[in-house]
Design a protein around this motif. Structure first.
Motif, short mmCIF file in Angstrom:
data_model
loop_
_atom_site.label_atom_id
_atom_site.label_comp_id
_atom_site.label_asym_id
_atom_site.label_seq_id
_atom_site.Cartn_x
_atom_site.Cartn_y
_atom_site.Cartn_z
N ALA A 44 0.63 -1.64 -0.52
CA ALA A 44 0.08 -0.02 0.46
C ALA A 44 0.77 1.25 0.23
O ALA A 44 0.55 2.48 -0.53
N GLY A 45 1.95 1.01 0.60
CA GLY A 45 2.76 2.43 0.83
C GLY A 45 3.24 2.78 -0.64
O GLY A 45 3.91 3.90 -1.01
N ASN A 46 3.10 1.69 -1.53
CA ASN A 46 3.76 2.78 -2.87
C ASN A 46 2.57 2.85 -4.22
O ASN A 46 2.94 2.85 -4.79
N CYS A 47 1.68 3.20 -3.00
CA CYS A 47 0.66 3.81 -4.44
C CYS A 47 0.62 4.59 -4.05
O CYS A 47 1.24 5.68 -4.18
N GLY A 53 3.29 16.14 -4.66
CA GLY A 53 4.83 15.49 -4.26
C GLY A 53 4.65 14.62 -2.98
O GLY A 53 5.38 14.92 -2.17
N VAL A 54 3.15 15.32 -2.04
CA VAL A 54 3.16 14.15 -0.56
C VAL A 54 3.69 13.09 -0.97
O VAL A 54 3.29 12.47 -1.93
N ALA A 55 3.19 12.74 0.23
CA ALA A 55 4.03 11.39 0.82
C ALA A 55 2.82 10.33 -0.40
O ALA A 55 1.59 10.33 0.12
N PRO A 56 3.11 9.22 -0.70
CA PRO A 56 1.99 8.65 -0.66
C PRO A 56 1.10 8.03 0.67
O PRO A 56 1.23 7.69 1.07
N TRP A 57 -0.40 7.62 -0.83
CA TRP A 57 -1.26 6.91 0.29
C TRP A 57 -0.90 5.51 1.05
O TRP A 57 -0.43 4.66 0.00
N VAL A 58 -1.71 5.50 1.72
CA VAL A 58 -1.62 3.70 2.54
C VAL A 58 -2.68 3.17 2.45
O VAL A 58 -3.37 4.03 3.25
N ALA A 59 -3.25 2.02 1.83
CA ALA A 59 -4.83 1.79 2.33
C ALA A 59 -4.64 0.09 2.72
O ALA A 59 -3.74 -0.46 3.19
N ASN A 257 -13.40 -3.24 4.63
CA ASN A 257 -13.22 -2.18 5.34
C ASN A 257 -12.43 -1.60 4.90
O ASN A 257 -11.29 -2.54 4.55
N VAL A 258 -12.25 -0.78 4.08
CA VAL A 258 -11.29 -0.08 3.37
C VAL A 258 -10.94 1.37 3.73
O VAL A 258 -11.98 2.45 3.62
N SER A 259 -9.94 2.05 4.15
CA SER A 259 -9.27 2.99 3.90
C SER A 259 -8.77 3.41 3.51
O SER A 259 -7.48 2.72 3.32
N VAL A 260 -7.57 4.61 4.18
CA VAL A 260 -6.37 5.34 3.10
C VAL A 260 -6.01 6.63 4.52
O VAL A 260 -6.21 6.76 5.06
N HIS A 261 -3.94 6.56 4.38
CA HIS A 261 -4.00 7.77 5.32
C HIS A 261 -2.72 7.21 4.50
O HIS A 261 -1.86 6.78 4.12
N HIS A 262 -1.84 8.51 5.13
CA HIS A 262 -0.90 8.69 4.83
C HIS A 262 0.71 7.79 5.69
O HIS A 262 0.12 7.87 6.93
N PRO A 263 1.33 7.26 5.52
CA PRO A 263 2.30 6.80 6.01
C PRO A 263 2.62 8.05 7.60
O PRO A 263 3.24 9.18 7.67
N GLY A 264 2.42 7.52 8.85
CA GLY A 264 2.78 8.15 9.94
C GLY A 264 1.38 8.37 10.83
O GLY A 264 1.53 8.86 11.88
N GLU A 265 0.40 8.67 10.28
CA GLU A 265 -0.23 9.77 10.43
C GLU A 265 -1.65 8.21 11.05
O GLU A 265 -1.63 7.19 10.27
N ALA A 266 -2.81 8.82 11.05
CA ALA A 266 -3.18 8.33 12.39
C ALA A 266 -3.94 7.61 10.79
O ALA A 266 -4.52 7.46 9.63
#
Length: 513
Positions: A44-47, A53-59, A257-266
Motif C-alpha cells: 500500500a505504501g507504494n500507491c 508531491g505529498v507522501a504516498p497514500w497507504v491503503a 472495510n477500506v480506508s487510506v492514510h499517509h504513512p505515519g498518520e492515524a
C-alpha cells in the motif's frame, strides 16, 4: 406445520423509484468510472502519490467473512438446510420466532467452528457465550440475531496466503493476515424483489442457518491481497468440510472495510463494502474504493463513514447508508442458551458421554492436510513447480484430474502438468466449463499422452487434433475425434476418404483446443 403456515411469503412495501435512485447518488452525481487496478503485489505504501508531491497514500483493508456451515439442519432448530428450496418451505416455529419456542444448539455447527479455528491457528475458548444483537428488518422476524459478541468460540489466529508479484506466476510471495475471532451466529432470511408487483417478498428458508463469521484484522492493502486471502480461506473450509463455501450460492459472503492514510498518520475514515460474493468482484471493489477515497481526499473532500455496495456492472461502489451515528445494537446475553463449554483430553470429566460434549483434541487429531501442506506434497511427489501446485488446488477437481492422468500414463508429470494447465484448462475456460464438466476424461487424455510419449504421434499432431461441433447447432463446445491409435490424424488430413476416419461419438471426448 410451521412451513405450511408460512408458505405464503410475507409482504412489505418496496422502495420507491426515488429511493432506489438515491442509492446511486453520492457526494458526486457523475457516473462513477472504474479506476486502474492496484498493481499486483504492490504494497500500500507504494500507491501513487498525488501530483503535489505529498507522501504516498497507504491503503488499509480488513475483512469480515460469513461462511455457511455445512450441516443438514440449522443452528438452533431442526429445520432442513437446502439451497433453492421453495420459499418458506423449510421454516420451523423457532425460525419464524413464534412465542414460546426455544433454541437448541446444533452440535455439528460447534464442531465445524472449532475445526476451522484450529486450522486457522486460533486459540479455542473452552467457554464461549451467546448474545442477542438487536435490529429491525423484515427478514429478521425475532428483531434480533443470536451471535457471539462478548466471548466467541475462537480468537487470535492467522492465515497465510500467497499471491503473484506483478502478475508473474513464477514470482509468488507469501503473506499473513491475523484472524481476530471466529464466532457462531444465525443467518437472516432473504428478500425477494418482485418488479412486476412492486413488492418485496420475504423467504425465511435461510433464517437460522448456521454461520461462522471470520473477522480478519486490517493487515491487507489491496484488492488482490484480499482476494487471495479469501480464496485460501475458501480452500481451507472446503478441505475441512466445515463449509462448502460456494460463493455463487451465498455460502461465502464478504464485507470489506477500506480506508487510506499517509504513512505515519492515524488511519483514515473507513467505509464498508457489503455482501460481495465473488473473489474477482472483491478485488475490483476494494481497488475502486481505494482510488475513490484517494481522489476524494486529494480534491479537498472528506471520506464519509458509510456502508457501500459494489455495482459489478458499473465497476464501482455506490452508497447505501451512512454510519456517522453508530447504530446501537443493544447487545445483551442470550437468556435461553447456557454458556458453550468445550473440553480437551485433560479436562474431559470421567464417565462422560462423548456424544454430549465437544472434545477439542479429538477434532485436532482428525484435521486433514491443509492446502499449504498438500501443495508441498505435490511439489515433492511430482517435481512440479510451486506455482503449478497453486493452480491445481485452486481449480476445483483439477488436482484429482491431474493425479488420475499421471497414474494412467507413462509421461513425466512435469510434461503432464503442461498439457493440463495450458491445453485442457484453457479449453475449459474458453467454454466456461468446470473441471468436473469436462468432456475430456482423464482416461482419454492419458491415452493421448501415451501415444505422444511412445512416438505414435508427434507433438504438433497432438496439438492439431481434428474437432467437430458436438451438436448440429454448434452451440456446444467441440468434441475430440479420438481415432484408433494407429490412425490418429492431425487436422485437415489429405487424400483420405471421409468414410475411413474412425471417430468417437459426440459427448465421449472433447477437444483440447
Amino acid at each position: 406445520m410451521a412451513a405450511s403456515i408460512l408458505r405464503r411469503s410475507l409482504l412489505i412495501p418496496r422502495c420507491r423509484a426515488g429511493d432506489v435512485a438515491a442509492l446511486h447518488s453520492g457526494p458526486s452525481r457523475r457516473r462513477a468510472q472504474a479506476p486502474e487496478p492496484i498493481a499486483s503485489g504492490r504494497r500500500a505504501g507504494n500507491c501513487p502519490a498525488g501530483e503535489r508531491g505529498v507522501a504516498p497514500w497507504v491503503a488499509v483493508v480488513g475483512l469480515e467473512i460469513h461462511a455457511q456451515i455445512s450441516s443438514n439442519s440449522k443452528l438452533f432448530s431442526g429445520s432442513q438446510v437446502q439451497f433453492a428450496a421453495p420459499p418458506n418451505s423449510l421454516v420451523s416455529f423457532f425460525d419464524a420466532s413464534l412465542p414460546g419456542t426455544l433454541p437448541a444448539l446444533n452440535r455439528r455447527c460447534v464442531e465445524a467452528a472449532v475445526m476451522t479455528g484450529l486450522a486457522l491457528n486460533c486459540s479455542i475458548n473452552k467457554k464461549s457465550l451467546f448474545d442477542r444483537k438487536h435490529y429491525f428488518y423484515a427478514d429478521l422476524p425475532a428483531g434480533y440475531q443470536i451471535t457471539q459478541q462478548r466471548l466467541p468460540v475462537a480468537v487470535n489466529g492467522s492465515l497465510s496466503y500467497s499471491l503473484c508479484v506483478g502478475g508473474k506466476k513464477n514470482q509468488m510471495v507469501t503473506r499473513t493476515v491475523r484472524i481476530k475471532q471466529i464466532q457462531l451466529e444465525q443467518d437472516s432470511g432473504k428478500s425477494l424483489h418482485d418488479d412486476i408487483r412492486s413488492q418485496t417478498l420475504i423467504d425465511l428458508n435461510r433464517a437460522g442457518v448456521g454461520l461462522m463469521e471470520v473477522v480478519m484484522e486490517p493487515d491487507m492493502s489491496s484488492g488482490e491481497e484480499a482476494a487471495a486471502a479469501v480464496r485460501e480461506l475458501q480452500l481451507i473450509l472446503q478441505t475441512l468440510g466445515s463449509s462448502q463455501a460456494i460463493m455463487a450460492e451465498g455460502q461465502l459472503r464478504v464485507d470489506a472495510n477500506v480506508s487510506v492514510h499517509h504513512p505515519g498518520e492515524a488511519y483514515g475514515v473507513r467505509t464498508e463494502v457489503k455482501n460481495i460474493n465473488s473473489a474477482r468482484f472483491l478485488a475490483r471493489a476494494i481497488d475502486y474504493e481505494i482510488q475513490r477515497q484517494i481522489k476524494e481526499l486529494e480534491n479537498g473532500g472528506t471520506v464519509m463513514n458509510e456502508t457501500r455496495a459494489f455495482d459489478y456492472k458499473l465497476g464501482c461502489t455506490i452508497p447505501m447508508r451512512d454510519k456517522e451515528g453508530k447504530q446501537d445494537y443493544r447487545f445483551m446475553p442470550e437468556p435461553n442458551l447456557p454458556p458453550l463449554i468445550l473440553y480437551d483430553t485433560k479436562s474431559l470429566p470421567a464417565n462422560t458421554n462423548h456424544q454430549q460434549v465437544v472434545n477439542i483434541d479429538w477434532i485436532r487429531e482428525r484435521l486433514p492436510d491443509l492446502p499449504s501442506v498438500r501443495r508441498v506434497k505435490l511439489v515433492e511427489q511430482y517435481g512440479i513447480l510451486p506455482e503449478h501446485s497453486f493452480t491445481l488446488l485452486n481449480e476445483d477437481g483439477l488436482m484429482e484430474f491431474f493425479e488420475n492422468v499421471v497414474r494412467q500414463t507413462q509421461m513425466n508429470p512435469k510434461k503432464v502438468i503442461g498439457w493440463i494447465l495450458n491445453d485442457m484448462l484453457g479449453y475449459l475456460k474458453q467454454y466456461n466449463l468446470k473441471v468436473k464438466e469436462s468432456p475430456v476424461s482423464s482416461l482419454f487424455l492419458a491415452d493421448l499422452l501415451n501415444l505422444l510419449e511412445r512416438g505414435t504421434i508427434s507433438s504438433s499432431a497432438a496439438n492439431q487434433l481434428q474437432v467437430v461441433p458436438s451438436a448440429p447447432s454448434g452451440s456446444c463446445p467441440p468434441v475430440l475425434l479420438l481415432l484408433e491409435p494407429s490412425l490418429l490424424l492431425p487436422t485437415k488430413p489429405r487424400n483420405m476418404p471421409a468414410a475411413s476416419r474412425s471417430s468417437v461419438g459426440p459427448g465421449q471426448a472433447g477437444s483440447l483446443r
